[in-house]
Design a protein around this motif. Structure first.
Motif, PDB file in Angstrom:
ATOM      1  N   ILE A  50     -19.907 -15.565  38.210  1.00 24.58           N
ATOM      2  CA  ILE A  50     -20.578 -16.066  36.676  1.00 24.58           C
ATOM      3  C   ILE A  50     -21.024 -17.683  37.159  1.00 24.58           C
ATOM      4  O   ILE A  50     -22.061 -18.407  36.750  1.00 24.58           O
ATOM      5  N   TYR A  51     -19.884 -18.354  37.666  1.00 24.26           N
ATOM      6  CA  TYR A  51     -20.320 -20.065  38.137  1.00 24.26           C
ATOM      7  C   TYR A  51     -21.517 -19.978  38.972  1.00 24.26           C
ATOM      8  O   TYR A  51     -22.446 -21.045  38.771  1.00 24.26           O
ATOM      9  N   ARG A  52     -21.649 -18.976  39.945  1.00 20.12           N
ATOM     10  CA  ARG A  52     -22.822 -19.061  40.743  1.00 20.12           C
ATOM     11  C   ARG A  52     -24.176 -18.996  40.115  1.00 20.12           C
ATOM     12  O   ARG A  52     -25.002 -19.597  40.477  1.00 20.12           O
ATOM     13  N   VAL A  53     -24.094 -18.454  38.863  1.00 14.86           N
ATOM     14  CA  VAL A  53     -25.286 -18.301  38.188  1.00 14.86           C
ATOM     15  C   VAL A  53     -25.941 -19.747  37.688  1.00 14.86           C
ATOM     16  O   VAL A  53     -27.015 -20.069  37.707  1.00 14.86           O
ATOM     17  N   PHE A  54     -24.647 -20.308  37.598  1.00 18.71           N
ATOM     18  CA  PHE A  54     -25.152 -21.905  37.124  1.00 18.71           C
ATOM     19  C   PHE A  54     -24.976 -23.013  38.189  1.00 18.71           C
ATOM     20  O   PHE A  54     -25.128 -24.148  37.918  1.00 18.71           O
ATOM     21  N   ASP A  55     -25.151 -22.509  39.381  1.00 19.90           N
ATOM     22  CA  ASP A  55     -25.145 -23.396  40.408  1.00 19.90           C
ATOM     23  C   ASP A  55     -26.364 -24.646  40.397  1.00 19.90           C
ATOM     24  O   ASP A  55     -25.919 -25.858  40.760  1.00 19.90           O
ATOM     25  N   ASP A  56     -27.520 -24.118  39.900  1.00 16.56           N
ATOM     26  CA  ASP A  56     -28.522 -25.168  39.984  1.00 16.56           C
ATOM     27  C   ASP A  56     -28.570 -25.871  38.834  1.00 16.56           C
ATOM     28  O   ASP A  56     -29.531 -26.682  38.342  1.00 16.56           O
ATOM     29  N   LEU A  57     -27.756 -25.570  37.649  1.00 15.29           N
ATOM     30  CA  LEU A  57     -28.009 -26.281  36.490  1.00 15.29           C
ATOM     31  C   LEU A  57     -26.774 -27.249  36.069  1.00 15.29           C
ATOM     32  O   LEU A  57     -25.709 -27.211  36.681  1.00 15.29           O
ATOM     33  N   LYS A  58     -27.191 -28.412  35.297  1.00 16.52           N
ATOM     34  CA  LYS A  58     -26.091 -29.318  34.908  1.00 16.52           C
ATOM     35  C   LYS A  58     -25.263 -28.563  33.870  1.00 16.52           C
ATOM     36  O   LYS A  58     -25.782 -28.171  32.998  1.00 16.52           O
ATOM     37  N   PHE A  59     -23.886 -28.631  34.025  1.00 18.91           N
ATOM     38  CA  PHE A  59     -23.187 -27.864  33.030  1.00 18.91           C
ATOM     39  C   PHE A  59     -21.709 -28.392  32.908  1.00 18.91           C
ATOM     40  O   PHE A  59     -21.324 -28.869  33.758  1.00 18.91           O
ATOM     41  N   ALA A  83     -36.747 -21.102  25.961  1.00 13.66           N
ATOM     42  CA  ALA A  83     -35.968 -19.887  25.852  1.00 13.66           C
ATOM     43  C   ALA A  83     -35.865 -19.003  26.769  1.00 13.66           C
ATOM     44  O   ALA A  83     -35.159 -18.180  27.011  1.00 13.66           O
ATOM     45  N   GLU A  84     -36.916 -19.043  27.663  1.00 10.19           N
ATOM     46  CA  GLU A  84     -37.059 -18.164  28.976  1.00 10.19           C
ATOM     47  C   GLU A  84     -36.021 -18.449  29.709  1.00 10.19           C
ATOM     48  O   GLU A  84     -35.330 -17.596  30.466  1.00 10.19           O
ATOM     49  N   HIS A  85     -35.764 -19.780  29.652  1.00 10.60           N
ATOM     50  CA  HIS A  85     -34.581 -20.199  30.897  1.00 10.60           C
ATOM     51  C   HIS A  85     -33.278 -19.554  30.315  1.00 10.60           C
ATOM     52  O   HIS A  85     -32.267 -19.269  31.109  1.00 10.60           O
ATOM     53  N   VAL A  86     -32.993 -19.670  29.155  1.00  9.17           N
ATOM     54  CA  VAL A  86     -31.762 -19.173  28.606  1.00  9.17           C
ATOM     55  C   VAL A  86     -31.656 -17.340  28.741  1.00  9.17           C
ATOM     56  O   VAL A  86     -30.608 -17.145  29.406  1.00  9.17           O
ATOM     57  N   ILE A  87     -32.756 -16.892  28.394  1.00 10.62           N
ATOM     58  CA  ILE A  87     -32.984 -15.261  28.886  1.00 10.62           C
ATOM     59  C   ILE A  87     -32.495 -15.129  30.343  1.00 10.62           C
ATOM     60  O   ILE A  87     -31.945 -14.120  30.523  1.00 10.62           O
ATOM     61  N   SER A  88     -33.241 -16.063  31.248  1.00 11.35           N
ATOM     62  CA  SER A  88     -33.076 -15.883  32.574  1.00 11.35           C
ATOM     63  C   SER A  88     -31.419 -15.850  33.044  1.00 11.35           C
ATOM     64  O   SER A  88     -30.937 -15.185  33.750  1.00 11.35           O
ATOM     65  N   VAL A  89     -30.704 -16.824  32.497  1.00  5.27           N
ATOM     66  CA  VAL A  89     -29.255 -16.741  32.822  1.00  5.27           C
ATOM     67  C   VAL A  89     -28.618 -15.685  32.197  1.00  5.27           C
ATOM     68  O   VAL A  89     -27.734 -15.149  32.937  1.00  5.27           O
ATOM     69  N   TYR A  90     -28.784 -15.327  30.850  1.00  5.28           N
ATOM     70  CA  TYR A  90     -28.336 -13.989  30.458  1.00  5.28           C
ATOM     71  C   TYR A  90     -28.616 -12.736  31.408  1.00  5.28           C
ATOM     72  O   TYR A  90     -27.451 -11.979  31.527  1.00  5.28           O
ATOM     73  N   LYS A  91     -29.767 -12.639  31.551  1.00  2.00           N
ATOM     74  CA  LYS A  91     -30.082 -11.614  32.648  1.00  2.00           C
ATOM     75  C   LYS A  91     -29.136 -11.550  33.932  1.00  2.00           C
ATOM     76  O   LYS A  91     -28.618 -10.522  34.359  1.00  2.00           O
ATOM     77  N   LYS A  92     -29.120 -12.625  34.507  1.00  2.00           N
ATOM     78  CA  LYS A  92     -28.567 -12.963  35.778  1.00  2.00           C
ATOM     79  C   LYS A  92     -26.965 -12.619  35.633  1.00  2.00           C
ATOM     80  O   LYS A  92     -26.331 -12.055  36.445  1.00  2.00           O
ATOM     81  N   VAL A  93     -26.337 -13.160  34.510  1.00  2.00           N
ATOM     82  CA  VAL A  93     -25.114 -12.791  34.377  1.00  2.00           C
ATOM     83  C   VAL A  93     -24.978 -11.412  33.773  1.00  2.00           C
ATOM     84  O   VAL A  93     -23.859 -10.809  34.155  1.00  2.00           O
ATOM     85  N   GLY A  94     -25.753 -10.624  33.282  1.00  2.00           N
ATOM     86  CA  GLY A  94     -25.663  -9.370  32.950  1.00  2.00           C
ATOM     87  C   GLY A  94     -25.596  -8.350  33.888  1.00  2.00           C
ATOM     88  O   GLY A  94     -25.248  -7.342  33.703  1.00  2.00           O
ATOM     89  N   GLU A  95     -26.083  -8.857  35.241  1.00  2.00           N
ATOM     90  CA  GLU A  95     -26.091  -8.014  36.348  1.00  2.00           C
ATOM     91  C   GLU A  95     -24.560  -8.116  36.863  1.00  2.00           C
ATOM     92  O   GLU A  95     -24.215  -7.109  37.721  1.00  2.00           O
ATOM     93  N   ILE A  96     -23.736  -8.683  36.472  1.00  2.00           N
ATOM     94  CA  ILE A  96     -22.374  -8.945  37.067  1.00  2.00           C
ATOM     95  C   ILE A  96     -21.430  -7.763  36.045  1.00  2.00           C
ATOM     96  O   ILE A  96     -21.580  -7.922  34.862  1.00  2.00           O
ATOM     97  N   GLU A  97     -20.900  -6.744  36.757  1.00  2.00           N
ATOM     98  CA  GLU A  97     -20.328  -5.738  36.088  1.00  2.00           C
ATOM     99  C   GLU A  97     -19.077  -6.171  35.282  1.00  2.00           C
ATOM    100  O   GLU A  97     -18.217  -6.972  35.988  1.00  2.00           O
ATOM    101  N   GLY A  98     -18.853  -5.919  34.043  1.00  2.00           N
ATOM    102  CA  GLY A  98     -17.682  -6.178  33.309  1.00  2.00           C
ATOM    103  C   GLY A  98     -17.675  -7.326  32.396  1.00  2.00           C
ATOM    104  O   GLY A  98     -16.997  -7.896  31.913  1.00  2.00           O
ATOM    105  N   VAL A  99     -19.090  -8.046  32.535  1.00  2.00           N
ATOM    106  CA  VAL A  99     -18.822  -9.204  31.785  1.00  2.00           C
ATOM    107  C   VAL A  99     -19.502  -9.058  30.389  1.00  2.00           C
ATOM    108  O   VAL A  99     -20.461  -8.334  30.213  1.00  2.00           O
ATOM    109  N   MET A 100     -18.801  -9.614  29.190  1.00  2.00           N
ATOM    110  CA  MET A 100     -19.411  -9.402  27.971  1.00  2.00           C
ATOM    111  C   MET A 100     -20.035 -10.818  27.600  1.00  2.00           C
ATOM    112  O   MET A 100     -19.441 -11.685  27.765  1.00  2.00           O
ATOM    113  N   SER A 101     -20.983 -10.684  27.057  1.00  2.00           N
ATOM    114  CA  SER A 101     -22.012 -12.141  26.759  1.00  2.00           C
ATOM    115  C   SER A 101     -21.669 -11.979  25.185  1.00  2.00           C
ATOM    116  O   SER A 101     -21.946 -11.095  24.553  1.00  2.00           O
ATOM    117  N   LEU A 102     -21.460 -12.961  24.597  1.00  2.00           N
ATOM    118  CA  LEU A 102     -21.223 -13.257  23.269  1.00  2.00           C
ATOM    119  C   LEU A 102     -22.584 -14.126  22.610  1.00  2.00           C
ATOM    120  O   LEU A 102     -23.131 -14.938  23.298  1.00  2.00           O
TER     121      LEU A 102
END
Length: 102
Positions: A50-59, A83-102
Protein backbone atom coordinates in the motif's frame (compact mmCIF):
# COMPACT_ATOMS: atom_id res chain seq x y z
CA UNK A 1 -16.54 9.10 2.13
CA UNK A 2 -16.85 5.56 3.46
CA UNK A 3 -20.32 5.07 2.05
CA UNK A 4 -19.16 6.14 -1.43
CA UNK A 5 -16.71 3.23 -1.62
CA UNK A 6 -18.78 0.68 0.29
CA UNK A 7 -21.91 1.22 -1.81
CA UNK A 8 -20.82 -0.93 -4.73
CA UNK A 9 -24.22 -1.88 -6.15
CA UNK A 10 -23.17 -0.85 -9.67
CA UNK A 11 -23.28 -3.27 -12.59
CA UNK A 12 -19.58 -2.92 -13.45
CA UNK A 13 -16.41 -1.38 -12.10
CA UNK A 14 -16.57 1.12 -14.96
CA UNK A 15 -20.01 2.28 -13.74
CA UNK A 16 -18.75 2.36 -10.17
CA UNK A 17 -15.73 4.54 -10.99
CA UNK A 18 -17.82 6.83 -13.19
CA UNK A 19 -20.26 7.33 -10.32
CA UNK A 20 -17.40 7.82 -7.86
CA UNK A 21 -15.86 10.49 -10.10
CA UNK A 22 -19.14 12.40 -10.21
CA UNK A 23 -19.50 12.22 -6.41
CA UNK A 24 -15.92 13.31 -5.84
CA UNK A 25 -16.23 16.26 -8.20
CA UNK A 26 -19.48 17.32 -6.52
CA UNK A 27 -18.09 17.17 -2.98
CA UNK A 28 -14.42 18.15 -3.23
CA UNK A 29 -12.41 21.14 -4.41
CA UNK A 30 -9.35 19.80 -6.18
CA UNK A 31 -6.40 19.99 -5.93
CA UNK A 32 -6.49 19.16 -2.23
CA UNK A 33 -5.37 16.85 0.53
CA UNK A 34 -7.60 13.77 0.31
CA UNK A 35 -8.03 11.15 3.01
CA UNK A 36 -7.81 7.48 2.00
CA UNK A 37 -8.72 4.73 4.47
CA UNK A 38 -7.84 1.07 4.16
CA UNK A 39 -8.05 -2.04 6.33
CA UNK A 40 -5.64 -4.89 5.73
CA UNK A 41 -4.42 -7.99 7.53
CA UNK A 42 -1.59 -6.99 9.82
CA UNK A 43 1.12 -8.27 7.48
CA UNK A 44 4.13 -6.08 6.82
CA UNK A 45 4.25 -7.15 3.16
CA UNK A 46 0.67 -6.00 2.50
CA UNK A 47 1.18 -2.70 4.30
CA UNK A 48 4.36 -2.05 2.33
CA UNK A 49 2.50 -2.71 -0.94
CA UNK A 50 0.00 0.00 0.00
CA UNK A 51 2.80 2.44 0.89
CA UNK A 52 4.35 1.89 -2.53
CA UNK A 53 1.20 3.19 -4.23
CA UNK A 54 1.85 6.52 -2.48
CA UNK A 55 5.59 6.70 -3.25
CA UNK A 56 5.25 9.62 -5.67
CA UNK A 57 2.76 11.57 -3.54
CA UNK A 58 3.16 13.89 -0.59
CA UNK A 59 1.30 12.14 2.23
CA UNK A 60 0.87 11.68 5.96
CA UNK A 61 0.05 8.36 7.56
CA UNK A 62 -1.74 7.11 10.64
CA UNK A 63 -2.06 3.43 11.51
CA UNK A 64 -4.04 1.60 14.14
CA UNK A 65 -4.10 -2.09 14.93
CA UNK A 66 -7.36 -3.86 15.71
CA UNK A 67 -8.02 -5.05 19.27
CA UNK A 68 -6.53 -8.48 18.58
CA UNK A 69 -3.85 -7.06 16.22
CA UNK A 70 -5.09 -9.20 13.34
CA UNK A 71 -5.87 -6.15 11.17
CA UNK A 72 -4.35 -2.73 10.65
CA UNK A 73 -6.26 0.33 9.55
CA UNK A 74 -4.36 2.89 7.51
CA UNK A 75 -5.42 6.49 7.14
CA UNK A 76 -3.37 8.18 4.45
CA UNK A 77 -3.85 11.84 3.64
CA UNK A 78 -2.30 12.62 0.26
CA UNK A 79 -2.21 15.65 -2.00
CA UNK A 80 -4.18 14.81 -5.16
CA UNK A 81 -4.80 16.86 -8.26
CA UNK A 82 -8.31 15.78 -9.23
CA UNK A 83 -10.96 13.05 -9.03
CA UNK A 84 -9.10 10.96 -11.63
CA UNK A 85 -6.03 11.01 -9.39
CA UNK A 86 -8.10 9.69 -6.44
CA UNK A 87 -9.58 6.95 -8.61
CA UNK A 88 -6.14 6.00 -9.90
CA UNK A 89 -4.95 5.47 -6.31
CA UNK A 90 -8.02 3.38 -5.42
CA UNK A 91 -7.51 1.22 -8.53
CA UNK A 92 -3.84 0.60 -7.71
CA UNK A 93 -4.60 -0.27 -4.09
CA UNK A 94 -7.51 -2.42 -5.31
CA UNK A 95 -5.02 -4.66 -7.11
CA UNK A 96 -3.53 -5.64 -3.73
CA UNK A 97 -5.24 -8.78 -2.48
CA UNK A 98 -7.04 -8.52 0.85
CA UNK A 99 -7.25 -4.73 1.15
CA UNK A 100 -10.60 -3.20 2.08
CA UNK A 101 -11.09 0.41 0.97
CA UNK A 102 -13.40 2.60 3.01
Amino acid sequence: MANIIENQDHKSSEDFYSSLKEKLEATHYFPEDYQFKFIVLNEERKITEIYRVFDDLKFTLTTRDSKNAKYTSLTITAFVLDAEHVISVYKKVGEIEGVMSL
